[in-house]
Design a protein around this motif. Structure first.
Motif, PDB file in Angstrom:
ATOM      1  N   ARG A   1      86.844  75.041  50.458  1.00 18.29           N
ATOM      2  CA  ARG A   1      86.551  73.795  49.687  1.00 18.29           C
ATOM      3  C   ARG A   1      87.147  73.850  48.388  1.00 18.29           C
ATOM      4  O   ARG A   1      87.437  73.110  47.774  1.00 18.29           O
ATOM      5  CB  ARG A   1      85.077  73.757  49.582  1.00 18.29           C
ATOM      6  N   LYS A   2      87.125  75.219  47.642  1.00 23.69           N
ATOM      7  CA  LYS A   2      87.781  75.429  46.457  1.00 23.69           C
ATOM      8  C   LYS A   2      89.223  74.972  46.150  1.00 23.69           C
ATOM      9  O   LYS A   2      89.684  74.248  45.495  1.00 23.69           O
ATOM     10  CB  LYS A   2      87.651  76.842  45.981  1.00 23.69           C
ATOM     11  N   MET A   3      89.961  75.523  47.345  1.00 22.62           N
ATOM     12  CA  MET A   3      91.332  75.172  47.340  1.00 22.62           C
ATOM     13  C   MET A   3      91.476  73.482  47.576  1.00 22.62           C
ATOM     14  O   MET A   3      92.250  72.804  46.991  1.00 22.62           O
ATOM     15  CB  MET A   3      91.968  75.880  48.588  1.00 22.62           C
ATOM     16  N   PHE A   4      90.766  73.135  48.501  1.00 20.90           N
ATOM     17  CA  PHE A   4      90.758  71.718  48.688  1.00 20.90           C
ATOM     18  C   PHE A   4      90.548  70.861  47.353  1.00 20.90           C
ATOM     19  O   PHE A   4      91.209  69.873  47.040  1.00 20.90           O
ATOM     20  CB  PHE A   4      89.522  71.205  49.864  1.00 20.90           C
ATOM     21  N   TYR A   5      89.527  71.124  46.797  1.00 20.27           N
ATOM     22  CA  TYR A   5      89.110  70.267  45.490  1.00 20.27           C
ATOM     23  C   TYR A   5      90.219  70.516  44.264  1.00 20.27           C
ATOM     24  O   TYR A   5      90.592  69.727  43.588  1.00 20.27           O
ATOM     25  CB  TYR A   5      87.903  70.824  44.889  1.00 20.27           C
ATOM     26  N   LEU A   6      90.798  71.792  44.387  1.00 20.45           N
ATOM     27  CA  LEU A   6      91.934  72.177  43.314  1.00 20.45           C
ATOM     28  C   LEU A   6      93.152  71.336  43.474  1.00 20.45           C
ATOM     29  O   LEU A   6      93.822  70.829  42.690  1.00 20.45           O
ATOM     30  CB  LEU A   6      92.117  73.696  43.317  1.00 20.45           C
ATOM     31  N   THR A   7      93.459  71.157  44.889  1.00 15.16           N
ATOM     32  CA  THR A   7      94.622  70.666  45.410  1.00 15.16           C
ATOM     33  C   THR A   7      94.744  69.272  44.860  1.00 15.16           C
ATOM     34  O   THR A   7      95.536  68.582  44.372  1.00 15.16           O
ATOM     35  CB  THR A   7      95.099  71.030  46.648  1.00 15.16           C
ATOM     36  N   ASN A   8      93.459  68.673  45.237  1.00 19.53           N
ATOM     37  CA  ASN A   8      93.399  67.205  45.094  1.00 19.53           C
ATOM     38  C   ASN A   8      93.331  66.856  43.531  1.00 19.53           C
ATOM     39  O   ASN A   8      94.076  65.948  43.120  1.00 19.53           O
ATOM     40  CB  ASN A   8      91.819  66.923  45.509  1.00 19.53           C
ATOM     41  N   VAL A   9      92.760  67.760  42.751  1.00 16.96           N
ATOM     42  CA  VAL A   9      92.708  67.540  41.354  1.00 16.96           C
ATOM     43  C   VAL A   9      94.285  67.629  40.537  1.00 16.96           C
ATOM     44  O   VAL A   9      94.750  66.671  39.736  1.00 16.96           O
ATOM     45  CB  VAL A   9      92.026  68.522  40.421  1.00 16.96           C
ATOM     46  N   VAL A  10      94.759  68.508  41.030  1.00 17.71           N
ATOM     47  CA  VAL A  10      96.325  68.713  40.662  1.00 17.71           C
ATOM     48  C   VAL A  10      97.108  67.468  41.097  1.00 17.71           C
ATOM     49  O   VAL A  10      97.834  66.711  40.453  1.00 17.71           O
ATOM     50  CB  VAL A  10      97.147  70.016  41.148  1.00 17.71           C
ATOM     51  N   LEU A  11      96.897  67.235  42.552  1.00 23.20           N
ATOM     52  CA  LEU A  11      97.547  65.951  42.984  1.00 23.20           C
ATOM     53  C   LEU A  11      97.337  64.604  42.457  1.00 23.20           C
ATOM     54  O   LEU A  11      98.302  63.868  41.869  1.00 23.20           O
ATOM     55  CB  LEU A  11      97.165  65.940  44.615  1.00 23.20           C
ATOM     56  N   ILE A  12      96.088  64.418  42.201  1.00 20.12           N
ATOM     57  CA  ILE A  12      95.672  63.197  41.342  1.00 20.12           C
ATOM     58  C   ILE A  12      96.179  63.037  39.747  1.00 20.12           C
ATOM     59  O   ILE A  12      96.614  62.115  39.545  1.00 20.12           O
ATOM     60  CB  ILE A  12      94.277  62.781  41.432  1.00 20.12           C
TER      61      ILE A  12
END
Length: 351
Positions: free
Chosen positions: A67-78
Motif C-alpha cells: 500500500r505504501k508504494m501504491f499511495y506514493l506512486t499515485n502522489v508523484v503521478l498526480i
C-alpha cells in the motif's frame, strides 16, 4: 460477453466525460474544434490516472499489500500531471485568449491558478479512487466466481462419493434378503434374483446421473418393493399408492426415496407380529412428495447392521441436490414411524 460489455461501458463513460463541455455550448457560439482539442488534455489526464491505476498500480501494489508504494506512486503521478496540466493550460490560454485591457487587472496575488490546480488534483484523485473501486469489485467477483466453482466441484465430488457408497450399501441389504430367501423357497429366490437384475440394471446405468426421470425412479422403486414382497411373510401389509401424471417430465436425484423404503422395511417389519409398510408418492408440476408410514419395530441394540448409513446419505443428498428447496419431517410414537420428504425444486430438473 463480459469483456465486451466491460469495454463498452469504459468507452461510454469516457465519451460522456470528454463531450460534456459541448452540452453547454450555446446555439450562437462558434465551435472551435482546435481549441476544444487543446483543452481536452484536462480530461485526458483523468484517463491516464485511471488506467495507470486500473491496469498497473492496483493489481501490482494495492492488491499485493504494497500500500505504501501504491499511495506514493499515485502522489508523484498526480503531482506531475497537475503541474504539467497547469503549464499546458497556461500555454493554451496564451494561444486562444489574448491579453485584455486594464479592466481585467487584479489587485493583489492572483489565486485562480492554484484553485484550478487543486480542482484538477481533486479530479485526478477521484479518478484514482474510481479505478481502485472498480478493480477491487472485479477482484471480489472473480474470487466469488472461483469460490463457486470450487464449491460446485466439491459438491460434484461429494455426490460421486455418496453414489459410490450407496451402491454397495444397497446391494448388501438386497443380497442379505435373497440369502435369507434361498433357505425358504428356491422358486421365490429365483424370482427375487430376476427382480434384483432389474434393480442392478437401473443402479448401474442411471445412478451415475445427477437427475433421472421420476417415472424411471418409480419403476425402480416398484421393482424393489416387489422384491421385498417375495421376502416378507403374509402378516406384513404392504400398500403402495403412487399418483404421478403419465406425461410427467419431472426429474429427481436418484436413490433418495429408496433409502427411506429400505429403512421402513428394516424397522417396520416384524418376524412374528402383524406389521405394515405404507408408501405414498405424489407429484405435480412443482412438487414431489413422498410419505412413508410403517409399524415401529426397531432392531435390538445388539443388531448393528446398517449403522444408519442410508438415512445419513439421504440427508447429504438432499442438501447437495436440493439445498433450501426441500423439507424432511420424521416423527414416531410407540406404534408407528413416519418419514415425509417434500421437494419443491422440480422445475429446475426437467429434461
Amino acid at each position: 460477453m463480459n469483456k465486451k460489455l466491460n469495454f463498452a461501458l469504459h468507452i461510454a463513460a469516457w465519451i460522456l466525460i470528454f463531450f460534456t463541455p459541448l452540452m453547454y455550448t450555446g446555439h450562437t457560439n462558434f465551435l472551435d474544434v482546435r481549441r476544444y482539442l487543446f483543452f481536452s488534455v484536462a480530461p485526458l489526464t483523468l484517463v491516464v490516472v485511471f488506467y495507470v491505476n486500473y491496469c498497473f498500480l492496483v493489481p501490482r501494489y494495492y492488491l499485493d499489500n504494497k500500500r505504501k508504494m501504491f499511495y506514493l506512486t499515485n502522489v508523484v503521478l498526480i503531482l506531475l500531471l497537475t503541474i504539467s496540466l497547469h503549464y499546458w493550460m497556461h500555454y493554451c490560454r496564451t494561444l486562444f485568449e489574448p491579453l485584455k485591457g486594464n479592466g481585467d487587472v487584479h489587485i493583489g496575488p492572483d489565486l485562480r491558478p492554484y484553485v484550478f490546480m487543486l480542482r484538477d488534483m481533486f479530479n485526478m484523485v477521484m479518478s484514482c479512487v474510481v479505478a481502485t473501486a472498480i478493480r477491487l469489485s472485479e477482484k471480489l467477483r472473480q474470487t466469488e466466481d472461483a469460490r463457486m466453482e470450487i464449491e460446485k466441484a466439491k459438491t460434484e465430488a461429494e455426490l460421486k462419493n455418496l453414489k459410490a457408497q450407496i451402491n454397495p450399501h444397497f446391494l448388501l441389504n438386497t443380497l442379505n434378503n435373497i440369502y435369507a430367501l434361498t433357505a425358504i423357497d428356491t422358486t421365490r429366490a429365483q424370482n427375487a434374483i430376476d427382480q434384483l437384475s432389474k434393480i442392478l440394471r437401473y443402479v448401474l446405468y442411471e445412478n451415475d446421473r445427477e437427475f433421472v426421470h421420476l417415472t424411471d425412479e418409480i419403476n425402480f422403486i416398484n421393482n424393489y418393493i416387489n422384491l421385498m414382497r417375495i421376502r416378507v411373510s403374509s402378516n406384513v401389509d404392504v400398500r403402495v399408492n403412487i399418483i404421478v401424471p403419465q406425461d410427467s417430465h419431472a426429474c429427481i436425484a436418484p436413490m433418495i426415496i429408496i433409502s427411506l423404503i429400505e429403512n421402513a422395511f428394516k424397522h417396520g417389519v416384524s418376524a412374528s407380529a402383524p406389521s405394515y409398510v405404507y408408501i405414498d408418492i405424489r407429484a405435480d408440476v412443482g412438487i414431489i412428495e413422498c410419505h412413508i408410514r410403517n409399524s415401529n419395530n426397531p432392531k435390538p441394540k445388539s443388531d448393528h447392521s446398517g449403522h444408519g448409513i442410508g438415512l445419513q446419505q439421504v440427508l447429504k443428498r438432499l442438501e447437495l441436490a436440493y439445498k433450501d428447496n426441500y423439507k424432511w419431517e420424521k416423527w414416531a410414537d410407540e406404534k408407528e414411524y413416519n418419514s415425509k420428504i417434500v421437494i419443491y425444486d422440480t422445475k429446475l430438473c426437467y429434461y
